[in-house]
Design a protein around this motif. Structure first.
Motif, mmCIF file in Angstrom:
data_model
loop_
_atom_site.group_PDB
_atom_site.id
_atom_site.type_symbol
_atom_site.label_atom_id
_atom_site.label_comp_id
_atom_site.label_asym_id
_atom_site.label_seq_id
_atom_site.Cartn_x
_atom_site.Cartn_y
_atom_site.Cartn_z
ATOM 1 N N GLU A 353 44.761 45.492 50.545
ATOM 2 C CA GLU A 353 46.051 45.912 49.981
ATOM 3 C C GLU A 353 45.898 46.324 48.520
ATOM 4 O O GLU A 353 46.543 47.280 48.062
ATOM 5 C CB GLU A 353 47.080 44.793 50.109
ATOM 6 C CG GLU A 353 48.464 45.095 49.554
ATOM 7 C CD GLU A 353 49.317 45.959 50.476
ATOM 8 O OE1 GLU A 353 50.326 46.504 49.987
ATOM 9 O OE2 GLU A 353 48.997 46.084 51.672
ATOM 10 N N PHE A 354 45.022 45.634 47.772
ATOM 11 C CA PHE A 354 44.802 45.986 46.366
ATOM 12 C C PHE A 354 44.244 47.398 46.232
ATOM 13 O O PHE A 354 44.582 48.125 45.292
ATOM 14 C CB PHE A 354 43.827 44.994 45.717
ATOM 15 C CG PHE A 354 44.386 43.628 45.499
ATOM 16 C CD1 PHE A 354 45.100 43.332 44.350
ATOM 17 C CD2 PHE A 354 44.199 42.625 46.442
ATOM 18 C CE1 PHE A 354 45.613 42.063 44.138
ATOM 19 C CE2 PHE A 354 44.697 41.352 46.246
ATOM 20 C CZ PHE A 354 45.421 41.064 45.096
ATOM 21 N N VAL A 355 43.387 47.796 47.159
ATOM 22 C CA VAL A 355 42.778 49.126 47.113
ATOM 23 C C VAL A 355 43.761 50.186 47.589
ATOM 24 O O VAL A 355 43.880 51.262 46.988
ATOM 25 C CB VAL A 355 41.488 49.151 47.954
ATOM 26 C CG1 VAL A 355 40.879 50.556 47.961
ATOM 27 C CG2 VAL A 355 40.481 48.135 47.420
ATOM 28 N N THR A 358 46.147 51.688 44.993
ATOM 29 C CA THR A 358 45.659 52.496 43.867
ATOM 30 C C THR A 358 46.067 53.962 43.978
ATOM 31 O O THR A 358 45.934 54.712 43.013
ATOM 32 C CB THR A 358 44.130 52.398 43.741
ATOM 33 O OG1 THR A 358 43.519 52.832 44.970
ATOM 34 C CG2 THR A 358 43.698 50.969 43.431
ATOM 35 N N LYS A 359 46.568 54.377 45.129
ATOM 36 C CA LYS A 359 47.073 55.745 45.270
ATOM 37 C C LYS A 359 48.279 55.972 44.367
ATOM 38 O O LYS A 359 48.540 57.097 43.932
ATOM 39 C CB LYS A 359 47.441 56.015 46.727
ATOM 40 C CG LYS A 359 47.984 57.413 46.994
ATOM 41 C CD LYS A 359 48.260 57.631 48.478
ATOM 42 C CE LYS A 359 48.822 59.030 48.733
ATOM 43 N NZ LYS A 359 49.113 59.262 50.175
ATOM 44 N N ALA A 364 45.796 47.355 37.024
ATOM 45 C CA ALA A 364 46.538 46.322 36.288
ATOM 46 C C ALA A 364 47.942 46.152 36.858
ATOM 47 O O ALA A 364 48.441 45.023 36.983
ATOM 48 C CB ALA A 364 46.606 46.680 34.804
ATOM 49 N N GLU A 365 48.599 47.254 37.206
ATOM 50 C CA GLU A 365 49.930 47.160 37.806
ATOM 51 C C GLU A 365 49.877 46.397 39.126
ATOM 52 O O GLU A 365 50.743 45.569 39.433
ATOM 53 C CB GLU A 365 50.502 48.556 38.041
ATOM 54 C CG GLU A 365 50.918 49.288 36.779
ATOM 55 C CD GLU A 365 51.377 50.710 37.070
ATOM 56 O OE1 GLU A 365 52.459 51.086 36.567
ATOM 57 O OE2 GLU A 365 50.667 51.440 37.796
ATOM 58 N N ILE A 366 48.857 46.675 39.918
ATOM 59 C CA ILE A 366 48.730 46.022 41.225
ATOM 60 C C ILE A 366 48.487 44.524 41.056
ATOM 61 O O ILE A 366 49.104 43.694 41.739
ATOM 62 C CB ILE A 366 47.600 46.666 42.041
ATOM 63 C CG1 ILE A 366 47.900 48.145 42.280
ATOM 64 C CG2 ILE A 366 47.420 45.950 43.379
ATOM 65 C CD1 ILE A 366 46.707 48.949 42.757
ATOM 66 N N LEU A 367 47.595 44.163 40.140
ATOM 67 C CA LEU A 367 47.340 42.745 39.900
ATOM 68 C C LEU A 367 48.585 42.035 39.379
ATOM 69 O O LEU A 367 48.848 40.878 39.734
ATOM 70 C CB LEU A 367 46.187 42.567 38.921
ATOM 71 C CG LEU A 367 44.780 42.643 39.507
ATOM 72 C CD1 LEU A 367 43.740 42.564 38.399
ATOM 73 C CD2 LEU A 367 44.542 41.524 40.525
ATOM 74 N N ASP A 412 37.666 47.852 39.087
ATOM 75 C CA ASP A 412 37.307 48.140 40.480
ATOM 76 C C ASP A 412 37.938 47.095 41.397
ATOM 77 O O ASP A 412 37.344 46.044 41.663
ATOM 78 C CB ASP A 412 35.784 48.135 40.640
ATOM 79 C CG ASP A 412 35.356 48.421 42.077
ATOM 80 O OD1 ASP A 412 36.202 48.888 42.875
ATOM 81 O OD2 ASP A 412 34.174 48.170 42.393
ATOM 82 N N PRO A 413 39.171 47.361 41.903
ATOM 83 C CA PRO A 413 39.833 46.388 42.776
ATOM 84 C C PRO A 413 39.080 46.103 44.068
ATOM 85 O O PRO A 413 39.344 45.095 44.725
ATOM 86 C CB PRO A 413 41.190 47.047 43.077
ATOM 87 C CG PRO A 413 41.392 48.056 42.006
ATOM 88 C CD PRO A 413 40.029 48.533 41.633
ATOM 89 N N SER A 414 38.126 46.964 44.426
ATOM 90 C CA SER A 414 37.407 46.748 45.684
ATOM 91 C C SER A 414 36.552 45.484 45.656
ATOM 92 O O SER A 414 36.139 44.996 46.714
ATOM 93 C CB SER A 414 36.542 47.967 46.030
ATOM 94 O OG SER A 414 35.439 48.080 45.153
#
Length: 441
Positions: A353-355, A358-359, A364-367, A412-414
């Protein structure tokens, strides 16, 4: 032979089976605090008695503290899944043909899986989780903190009504289906039944109420465009929840249903894929939260009927427009959820979901969505919050749920998609649930 003694009650929620030092000191950690855009320089974070005491190394650690040399790794708050269904992971035919004891055993294994992926808290938005929550809180088994909604409350022929088509209506003497019998779903119609249902669920220990007020992807009878429950029924639920000093969350995709829910006073919109700009502005004005998901729409679950596939495709297309509108309108009350049901293999990959996000969003927003934002979202439960304190942030006084990550998820959220290797330390409620560094790795 004497009867075995029950597991002892504990005064704070733990992961069960985890080591339990009174104090933990992380040294040399680069901290993401749940609110910022950047990591700190290497610093020390001290945890004592389940709370974060300092984030700058100025507080002396107790002599018995367990010291973890982070060596420049990233320390983040524990992740929060704000739209989980931990008890609903067996496939639908299995759920329908097994009892609640089996569901509970399955749910306990899924709770351990959640914790292993870094989720120290989940807001469960539908399912009979009350006993599982107690088992985790008392140390009987491992898992995240659970904010339980109890059963999804639905209208007849709504998103939570899975009564077999062969079964007559309850008006004609029909019976509730197994999912209702086992406390995962509850079908009601009319204001009087709604009042009774919400009071019943809150009395069982729900921290918030979950209503289905629009069509759903996984239910065959209700297209995504239909609106479920009248305004009066939703308002009745909101009034009772307000009397209990908590709130209502609503499953809904279409803008008509979203507006009806928001105008009735609900606090969170779950999904919202088909929202329009006008409705999003209304949510912004009312302070309503949006809790969307991506991973559940990336590919169709196996075995779907054609009508259900079409609804998943419609929802999938809506995700892109929804997130574009949040950017255009400056809407930032966005949570982080998964909504994974009957798919334990997908749940094992939940950190994808974190990756996927990124679209539309920066790492940082996702975290922030998965930590600080969700911490604010679950706190809407007010006095019904089962874990009083601050979650989703690393700051003095916050509850001590933290993750040490090998890599930089802001770059790198991956790195989060390989939790077995890269989540090197997991701390929940100040207790070390996992520590690869202690094994010399």
């Amino acid at each position: 032979m004497s009867d075995p003694k029950p597991a002892p009650e504990k005064t704070s929620p733990t992961g069960g089976g985890a080591s339990a030092p009174r104090a933990v000191l992380f040294s040399g950690a680069r901290v993401f605090d749940g609110r910022s855009d950047e990591l700190t320089a290497p610093t020390s974070v001290l945890i004592v008695d389940g709370k974060i005491v300092s984030v700058d190394g100025t507080e002396d650690a107790p002599s018995e503290a367990v010291t973890i040399d982070a060596d420049g790794r990233t320390l983040t708050p524990g992740f929060i899944d704000a739209h989980a269904h931990v008890m609903l992971q067996p496939e639908v035919p299995v759920m329908a043909n097994t009892d609640l004891a089996y569901h509970a055993l399955y749910g306990a294994s899924m709770a351990k899986l959640y914790l292993s992926r870094g989720y120290t808290t989940i807001r469960d938005t539908g399912g009979s989780t009350f006993s599982l929550k107690k088992a985790i809180d008392t140390g009987m088994t491992e898992g995240p903190r659970i904010y339980p909604s109890g059963p999804i409350i639905s209208q007849t022929a709504g998103h939570g009504d899975f009564t077999p088509m062969s079964e007559p209506a309850r008006l004609l003497g029909g019976h509730r289906d197994n999912m209702q019998r086992d406390g995962h779903l509850l079908v009601v119609d009319g204001v009087a039944d709604m009042l009774q249902a919400v009071r019943y669920v809150l009395g069982r220990g729900a921290s918030q109420i979950k209503l289905a007020v629009g069509g759903g992807c996984a239910s065959d009878r209700d297209p995504l465009d239909i609106t479920e429950f009248t305004a009066e029924e939703i308002e009745a639920a909101v009034k009772v929840a307000g009397d209990w000093n908590t709130y209502v969350a609503t499953h809904v995709y279409n803008p008509t249903g979203i507006r009806r829910a928001v105008e009735a006073g609900v606090r969170t919109i779950e999904h919202g894929n088909l929202v329009d700009a006008k409705t999003l502005e209304l949510m912004k004005d009312r302070g309503t939260w949006l809790c969307p998901q991506v991973i559940v729409y990336v590919q169709d679950p196996p075995g779907l009927a054609e009508v259900t596939k079409a609804k998943f495709a419609q929802a999938r297309e809506g995700v892109d427009e929804m997130f574009k509108l949040t950017k255009q309108t400056g809407f930032d009350r966005i949570g982080f959820g998964s909504d994974i049901i009957s798919a334990p293999d997908t749940l094992a990959r939940i950190n994808e979901e974190f990756v996927h996000r990124t679209k539309w969003f920066s790492p940082a927003e996702i975290l922030r969505q998965a930590t600080g934002n969700n911490g604010r979202l679950v706190a809407l439960a007010g006095p019904r919050d089962p874990y009083p304190g601050t979650l989703g942030v690393i700051e003095p006084g916050a509850l001590a749920d933290v993750l040490l990550i090998d890599g930089d998820p802001l770059e790198d959220p991956s790195v989060l998609t390989d939790p077995e290797r890269n989540l090197v330390v997991i701390v929940k409620d100040g207790q070390v649930a996992k520590n690869l560094l202690a094994d010399g790795r």
